[in-house]
Design a protein around this motif. Structure first.
Motif, short mmCIF file in Angstrom:
data_model
loop_
_atom_site.label_atom_id
_atom_site.label_comp_id
_atom_site.label_asym_id
_atom_site.label_seq_id
_atom_site.Cartn_x
_atom_site.Cartn_y
_atom_site.Cartn_z
N GLN B 10 12.80 37.99 8.91
CA GLN B 10 13.50 38.41 10.11
C GLN B 10 13.42 39.92 10.35
O GLN B 10 13.28 40.72 9.41
N ILE B 11 13.47 40.29 11.62
CA ILE B 11 13.29 41.68 11.99
C ILE B 11 14.55 42.22 12.65
O ILE B 11 14.49 43.20 13.39
N HIS B 12 15.68 41.59 12.36
CA HIS B 12 16.90 41.97 13.07
C HIS B 12 17.85 42.85 12.25
O HIS B 12 18.90 43.25 12.75
N ASP B 13 17.55 43.15 11.02
CA ASP B 13 18.39 44.08 10.28
C ASP B 13 17.49 44.99 9.45
O ASP B 13 16.29 45.03 9.63
N ASP B 14 18.10 45.76 8.53
CA ASP B 14 17.33 46.78 7.82
C ASP B 14 16.92 46.35 6.41
O ASP B 14 16.76 47.17 5.52
N TRP B 15 16.70 45.03 6.20
CA TRP B 15 16.42 44.58 4.84
C TRP B 15 15.14 45.18 4.27
O TRP B 15 15.06 45.42 3.07
N ARG B 16 14.16 45.45 5.13
CA ARG B 16 12.93 46.06 4.61
C ARG B 16 13.20 47.44 4.02
O ARG B 16 12.65 47.80 2.98
N GLU B 17 14.06 48.20 4.67
CA GLU B 17 14.40 49.53 4.12
C GLU B 17 15.10 49.41 2.78
O GLU B 17 14.91 50.23 1.88
#
Lengths: 146, 146, 146, 146, 146, 146, 146, 146
Positions: B10-17
């Motif tokens: 998903q691209i809706h929060d900052d989990w990648r950061e």
């Protein structure tokens, strides 16, 4: 030409250090990867990351997920595989790693004592080379650079 | 040993950061790639490059051409895939990316909340490892370097 | 020319029977395979074969082993895949089956209502054809025989 | 739908007959292939075809050529693999056959007693399904036909 | 030994019937598949199944989905490919089919007039055999059965 | 992340220079490879290396050996392919290169004028993205780096 | 279980008939394919189909197109390969066919006289089994059916 | 763009040095690998690492294990293969290496004297390019960099 070597096989003695030291003595441009050699860490890694499991069966299943993940990453990064079978233990992981390596067309060397010639005969037959000592395995790898 | 990680999901929060910061804290030699995380840009990329389309159906089709192109380039450059499923959204792209990664023999970790155990059970079963938190996913990756 | 069709997708209505009946009406030489469509059986198959598991998490894991085994056998026997997405349910298995089929070069048709155009756009883009009705899917298969 | 099953594993008891009889009782359209189950014939096949070898090492090497040839032919003809591990013997051939089957994307079932859970955990993890009895293995195969 | 032949190439004359008749005269056990040869049907198939599209561009895109689906199914069923290039038309589909066949290791014969030697030289070079007449193409196929 | 781009397509104008200049202006870390763009050199390379051939047919065949060798080396080194079709010429090599790239899972962009929409529709359908201008193709590649 | 055998190797004596007769005597359900064994036909096939070529070099090139087409079709239809090397002739085609078969994972048996042990040692090492007589080769194939 | 070249073929003269010197003169960014060129070392390597074997047959078998290991490692590291056939010797290893390279999609150049046109015609036909001199082979490789 740099070659990455996956060292499959038993994790109960220091054979990997012997391989690495032998490679240094011969000045071979090799780098080495392999399984987790801390046996307790390897057995417990599932619970250590995922938490307590309901029984030893589920603990084993959780650990194997992560150990297989590690092996897949590192074997894909490798150019050749050296696998050592010792006289103790079932070592089905070693057989599994050797077969997987052969199926992936990774050139593969088996190291095993003479006492295991018979039970390993079909596996030896599929590997590229089977030897009895670490020194011989390094001689085979060294031959690439001649 | 440098490892490239594709961060699907998903691209809706900052989990990648959070993943990237966790990796820095653990000093893991990882680099990260992934989908376009600007949702509007991702939805509009077809029209922004190819011009106005006749309807939202065609707008979507044009966008998906370019998003799939991006994913294919970056996933082929990756050594492993970490995919996060959240509780909202359909996230079929995430399921698609995980399946593609598995078919390409990319070692794959799924991150999902306990609430999604049941609907994701077959996909989890095909992935290497399924965990519930980003911290656990990084523990699994970190284990490669032990 | 006999063609085997894997019918991926939701198991909550009788859409597979509609496909099979439509094929009979058109006299198409198709045979059909697909997942277990008895939902309870599919969810319980792990415990029904392997016995009681410690919790629903482990029950799901055991079931998914066997459901994935079945799918792999039958998809490998198939020539084409038709996958239906409905408006309810997460249907990540359907997305997984479609992606796996595409990765295996199985020609693939997606059936989905117009309401799912946007969330399925990247998956539709990778499939060969996307249609809205079972009738249209059969028209596409029928076209092979013209 | 006819399915060919390769029965890998130990050749010291009649487990293959039990599988075949169970399949007949369930009316499953299966046909079975597997390794040479006459142990002496399997060990001596090299010398019996190629003549006396200089020592048992070379006798083993000659036999393994021909046993591996047989296995490769028959496994390629198979749709699924069932592999049984017993409590005795090293059974590295069984591990080799399972790994090869998995690498070839053959859906695979392992049958092993509970006492072997730990040493087989990584191999079980890569196989599709692991069960404890022949009856359970047949239940899994039978599930394909439901 | 039955061989399935995919007949790629232009759909504006009766060359496929000439091939089929020649095969009958030679008593060759061949069966033939190929693209939709009704040009209008091929161009309109997208709209005929999916309904009116916003413009000729989208009409073409819809048709190509379904034509490519058909080609993929039938080429995968084929043992060899015969592709005919005529002097008119761009025939990029023919070049696409030939390249795809070669990439799939399908043995491939190109039929083209001498006037096309130069523009087709790299494609001819990758195909197995290039001839100038249908009769010659059948002679090549017939040679398999001598 | 460095990406190598194979520039397939016509060799009669300076479009490759436009691509390279556009990439420099956007500061994209791309490197470019492609076919021999000196048309005479490309047509004569067979005779220039192997000596005079008996006729133009054999001259073409000798040249195509070496041009295909070059393309195979460079396309295997590439991460993505951009292929330009112009309004003139048959450009079957371009269609061949695009199909080969797609079969090799190289992400592929086609650039073609609107006048070629119809004859290229099936090829466009198999490529990842089709655009009309070099600027748009670079926008697609640039999107990878956002 | 029917097995198709490709008989690679020299075409100057009647060894293929000996294999076929031996198979009939053993009642093995084998069918056999192989190269054109009429040497003149094999050498002339290019000119016989394509017409007179400018010199023997081009005659050879035209023949090899068609011979390689035939071999590719028939080897793909085969389950195993038996290749015979005699003491005369260069037989590079036989070495090529054996290597191709091994690369395609076709189980392969080499038959060669003791005098050729040394020059064939690396090729024998890659094949599954090497024997000295046709009788032994049939014994190996027969072993599959025990 | 650095290219690694595997130099397959006879080991009885200094042709590899001629290739390397030619590459230096042309300033081509090539690096070269190949088989063990010390003939005695190559023949004896099995016994030199594994110890005395029972006869020359077993000595050859041991050597071939290790020579094939070396070739597999180095050919996998290579981008292209140049193979030289001379007028003497059987050179089945060269034919084996060329066939393996072609099966692995390594672009391949054969160098052979005109006297070998006929016996090598099918192998030449499968290779990308066949030339008569080392100078010509380097011209072909050099053409990549134009």
């Amino acid at each position: 030409m740099e070659i990455v070597v996956y060292l499959a096989g038993q994790i109960h003695d220091d054979w990997r250090e012997q391989v690495e030291q032998g490679a240094r003595e011969k000045n071979l441009p090799l780098s080495f990867v392999g399984p987790q050699t801390n046996h307790d860490r390897s057995d417990n890694i599932g619970e250590e990351i995922l938490g307590k499991q309901p029984s030893s069966y589920y603990k084993d299943d959780a650990a194997s997920d992560i150990n297989n993940f590690r092996t897949q990453v590192l074997m894909q990064k490798s150019d050749i595989v050296i696998a050592l079978f010792g006289e103790q233990y079932k070592q089905w992981n070693t057989a599994m790693d050797v077969s997987t390596a052969i199926s992936l067309n990774k050139p593969t060397i088996i190291v095993r004592p003479a006492s295991l010639i018979h039970p390993l005969k079909e596996l030896s037959n599929k590997a590229n080379v089977t030897v009895e000592t670490i020194e011989q395995a390094l001689d085979v790898v060294s031959y690439i650079y001649e």
